[in-house]
Design a protein around this motif. Structure first.
Motif, PDB file in Angstrom:
ATOM      1  N   LEU A  18     -27.883  -3.878 -33.532  1.00 32.71           N
ATOM      2  CA  LEU A  18     -27.327  -4.722 -32.475  1.00 32.71           C
ATOM      3  C   LEU A  18     -28.251  -5.905 -32.258  1.00 32.71           C
ATOM      4  CD1 LEU A  18     -26.291  -2.229 -29.648  1.00 32.71           C
ATOM      5  CD2 LEU A  18     -24.771  -3.591 -31.057  1.00 32.71           C
ATOM      6  N   LYS A  19     -27.664  -7.062 -32.077  1.00 29.79           N
ATOM      7  CA  LYS A  19     -28.475  -8.234 -31.750  1.00 29.79           C
ATOM      8  C   LYS A  19     -27.605  -9.267 -31.052  1.00 29.79           C
ATOM      9  CE  LYS A  19     -27.764 -10.114 -36.315  1.00 29.79           C
ATOM     10  NZ  LYS A  19     -28.273 -10.109 -37.645  1.00 29.79           N
ATOM     11  N   ASP A  20     -28.221  -9.941 -30.109  1.00 24.74           N
ATOM     12  CA  ASP A  20     -27.584 -11.096 -29.504  1.00 24.74           C
ATOM     13  C   ASP A  20     -27.913 -12.299 -30.383  1.00 24.74           C
ATOM     14  OD1 ASP A  20     -26.776  -9.466 -27.439  1.00 24.74           O
ATOM     15  OD2 ASP A  20     -28.291 -10.173 -26.029  1.00 24.74           O
ATOM     16  N   VAL A  21     -27.090 -13.324 -30.312  1.00 29.19           N
ATOM     17  CA  VAL A  21     -27.330 -14.551 -31.074  1.00 29.19           C
ATOM     18  C   VAL A  21     -27.488 -15.694 -30.074  1.00 29.19           C
ATOM     19  CG1 VAL A  21     -26.402 -16.146 -32.794  1.00 29.19           C
ATOM     20  CG2 VAL A  21     -25.964 -13.683 -33.015  1.00 29.19           C
ATOM     21  N   LEU A  22     -28.599 -16.401 -30.188  1.00 31.76           N
ATOM     22  CA  LEU A  22     -28.877 -17.520 -29.293  1.00 31.76           C
ATOM     23  C   LEU A  22     -28.910 -18.820 -30.075  1.00 31.76           C
ATOM     24  CD1 LEU A  22     -30.737 -14.940 -28.211  1.00 31.76           C
ATOM     25  CD2 LEU A  22     -31.098 -16.579 -26.413  1.00 31.76           C
ATOM     26  N   THR A  23     -28.274 -19.837 -29.515  1.00 32.96           N
ATOM     27  CA  THR A  23     -28.284 -21.173 -30.111  1.00 32.96           C
ATOM     28  C   THR A  23     -28.752 -22.147 -29.040  1.00 32.96           C
ATOM     29  OG1 THR A  23     -26.367 -20.560 -31.445  1.00 32.96           O
ATOM     30  CG2 THR A  23     -26.902 -22.908 -31.307  1.00 32.96           C
ATOM     31  N   ILE A  24     -29.748 -22.951 -29.394  1.00 34.53           N
ATOM     32  CA  ILE A  24     -30.266 -23.935 -28.433  1.00 34.53           C
ATOM     33  C   ILE A  24     -30.100 -25.337 -29.001  1.00 34.53           C
ATOM     34  CG2 ILE A  24     -32.260 -24.757 -27.117  1.00 34.53           C
ATOM     35  CD1 ILE A  24     -33.442 -22.028 -27.228  1.00 34.53           C
ATOM     36  N   LYS A  25     -29.540 -26.220 -28.177  1.00 31.60           N
ATOM     37  CA  LYS A  25     -29.470 -27.643 -28.511  1.00 31.60           C
ATOM     38  C   LYS A  25     -30.373 -28.370 -27.519  1.00 31.60           C
ATOM     39  CE  LYS A  25     -24.714 -27.491 -30.172  1.00 31.60           C
ATOM     40  NZ  LYS A  25     -23.342 -27.961 -29.947  1.00 31.60           N
ATOM     41  N   PHE A  26     -31.266 -29.206 -28.037  1.00 34.41           N
ATOM     42  CA  PHE A  26     -32.192 -29.961 -27.198  1.00 34.41           C
ATOM     43  C   PHE A  26     -31.734 -31.409 -27.088  1.00 34.41           C
ATOM     44  CE2 PHE A  26     -34.722 -26.512 -28.946  1.00 34.41           C
ATOM     45  CZ  PHE A  26     -35.367 -26.031 -27.820  1.00 34.41           C
ATOM     46  N   PHE A  27     -31.979 -31.997 -25.911  1.00 31.28           N
ATOM     47  CA  PHE A  27     -31.630 -33.386 -25.656  1.00 31.28           C
ATOM     48  C   PHE A  27     -32.821 -34.076 -24.999  1.00 31.28           C
ATOM     49  CE2 PHE A  27     -27.851 -30.742 -25.300  1.00 31.28           C
ATOM     50  CZ  PHE A  27     -26.993 -31.340 -26.190  1.00 31.28           C
ATOM     51  N   ASN A  28     -33.158 -35.240 -25.508  1.00 35.22           N
ATOM     52  CA  ASN A  28     -34.202 -36.057 -24.873  1.00 35.22           C
ATOM     53  C   ASN A  28     -33.512 -37.004 -23.908  1.00 35.22           C
ATOM     54  OD1 ASN A  28     -36.402 -34.983 -26.271  1.00 35.22           O
ATOM     55  ND2 ASN A  28     -35.944 -36.252 -28.054  1.00 35.22           N
ATOM     56  N   ASP A  29     -33.376 -36.570 -22.686  1.00 29.40           N
ATOM     57  CA  ASP A  29     -32.745 -37.421 -21.675  1.00 29.40           C
ATOM     58  C   ASP A  29     -33.446 -37.210 -20.342  1.00 29.40           C
ATOM     59  OD1 ASP A  29     -31.726 -35.056 -20.524  1.00 29.40           O
ATOM     60  OD2 ASP A  29     -29.840 -35.239 -21.579  1.00 29.40           O
ATOM     61  N   SER A  30     -33.049 -37.962 -19.369  1.00 28.59           N
ATOM     62  CA  SER A  30     -33.702 -37.893 -18.059  1.00 28.59           C
ATOM     63  C   SER A  30     -33.062 -36.860 -17.134  1.00 28.59           C
ATOM     64  CB  SER A  30     -33.671 -39.274 -17.394  1.00 28.59           C
ATOM     65  OG  SER A  30     -32.321 -39.697 -17.257  1.00 28.59           O
ATOM     66  N   ASN A  31     -32.033 -36.171 -17.599  1.00 26.60           N
ATOM     67  CA  ASN A  31     -31.359 -35.186 -16.740  1.00 26.60           C
ATOM     68  C   ASN A  31     -32.215 -33.954 -16.488  1.00 26.60           C
ATOM     69  OD1 ASN A  31     -29.094 -36.804 -16.576  1.00 26.60           O
ATOM     70  ND2 ASN A  31     -28.110 -35.826 -18.331  1.00 26.60           N
ATOM     71  N   ASP A  32     -33.046 -33.588 -17.465  1.00 23.51           N
ATOM     72  CA  ASP A  32     -33.940 -32.429 -17.337  1.00 23.51           C
ATOM     73  C   ASP A  32     -33.167 -31.182 -16.923  1.00 23.51           C
ATOM     74  OD1 ASP A  32     -36.598 -31.684 -17.793  1.00 23.51           O
ATOM     75  OD2 ASP A  32     -37.005 -31.581 -15.650  1.00 23.51           O
ATOM     76  N   LYS A  33     -32.037 -30.959 -17.589  1.00 27.99           N
ATOM     77  CA  LYS A  33     -31.093 -29.918 -17.198  1.00 27.99           C
ATOM     78  C   LYS A  33     -31.082 -28.766 -18.200  1.00 27.99           C
ATOM     79  CE  LYS A  33     -26.211 -29.547 -15.946  1.00 27.99           C
ATOM     80  NZ  LYS A  33     -24.944 -30.233 -15.891  1.00 27.99           N
ATOM     81  N   ILE A  34     -30.962 -27.551 -17.670  1.00 28.98           N
ATOM     82  CA  ILE A  34     -30.835 -26.353 -18.499  1.00 28.98           C
ATOM     83  C   ILE A  34     -29.427 -25.801 -18.276  1.00 28.98           C
ATOM     84  CG2 ILE A  34     -31.708 -24.022 -18.961  1.00 28.98           C
ATOM     85  CD1 ILE A  34     -34.336 -24.964 -17.491  1.00 28.98           C
ATOM     86  N   THR A  35     -28.657 -25.695 -19.352  1.00 28.63           N
ATOM     87  CA  THR A  35     -27.295 -25.182 -19.257  1.00 28.63           C
ATOM     88  C   THR A  35     -27.182 -23.947 -20.145  1.00 28.63           C
ATOM     89  OG1 THR A  35     -26.477 -27.444 -18.985  1.00 28.63           O
ATOM     90  CG2 THR A  35     -24.851 -25.754 -19.520  1.00 28.63           C
ATOM     91  N   ILE A  36     -26.625 -22.883 -19.582  1.00 30.27           N
ATOM     92  CA  ILE A  36     -26.455 -21.646 -20.335  1.00 30.27           C
ATOM     93  C   ILE A  36     -24.980 -21.273 -20.346  1.00 30.27           C
ATOM     94  CG2 ILE A  36     -27.012 -19.176 -20.424  1.00 30.27           C
ATOM     95  CD1 ILE A  36     -29.677 -19.840 -19.131  1.00 30.27           C
TER      96      ILE A  36
END
Length: 124
Positions: A18-36
């Motif tokens: 069993l494993k979860d799969v995580l995908t992260i997209k990074f953005f260089n912007d001024s929003n400094d926001k974390i979205t899940i």
């Protein structure tokens, strides 16, 4: 329960695939926001999610500013004692370590992992 709030266990250990799969997209912007986002609606996608807490603490500790979108494909059952959430937190820490070349030592990773465990146990 014993007086120390622990209890004896009779256990049989075996491996499960069993494993979860995580995908992260990074953005260089001024929003400094974390979205899940997550395919399981029972997984919190707000500041209470352990993955969110890891990213937030990492950003604070290393004075980084970026936005990111994290997609979690949840395969490990929730609340099954299989450390799915904690494992996801550790995986994200390693992704951040590699992405931002912070070269965390084993001791630094262990300290971060203690933070993860505390947040899970104390729900902070």
């Amino acid at each position: 329960n014993k007086p120390n709030n622990f209890h004896d266990l009779d256990m049989i250990n075996f491996c499960v695939n069993l494993k979860d799969v995580l995908t992260i997209k990074f953005f260089n912007d001024s929003n400094d926001k974390i979205t899940i986002s997550c395919n399981n609606s029972n997984v919190p996608t707000d500041k209470t999610n352990i993955v969110y807490k890891v990213v937030e603490k990492f950003k604070q500790q290393y004075k980084l500013s970026f936005s990111c979108e994290i997609a979690i494909k949840k395969n490990i059952p929730l609340l099954a004692g299989l450390a799915g959430g904690t494992g996801n937190g550790v995986a994200v820490l390693e992704m951040l370590n590699r992405k931002f070349k912070t070269n965390l030592t084993v001791l630094q990773k262990m300290k971060f992992n203690i933070f993860l465990i505390k947040t899970q146990i104390l729900n902070i």
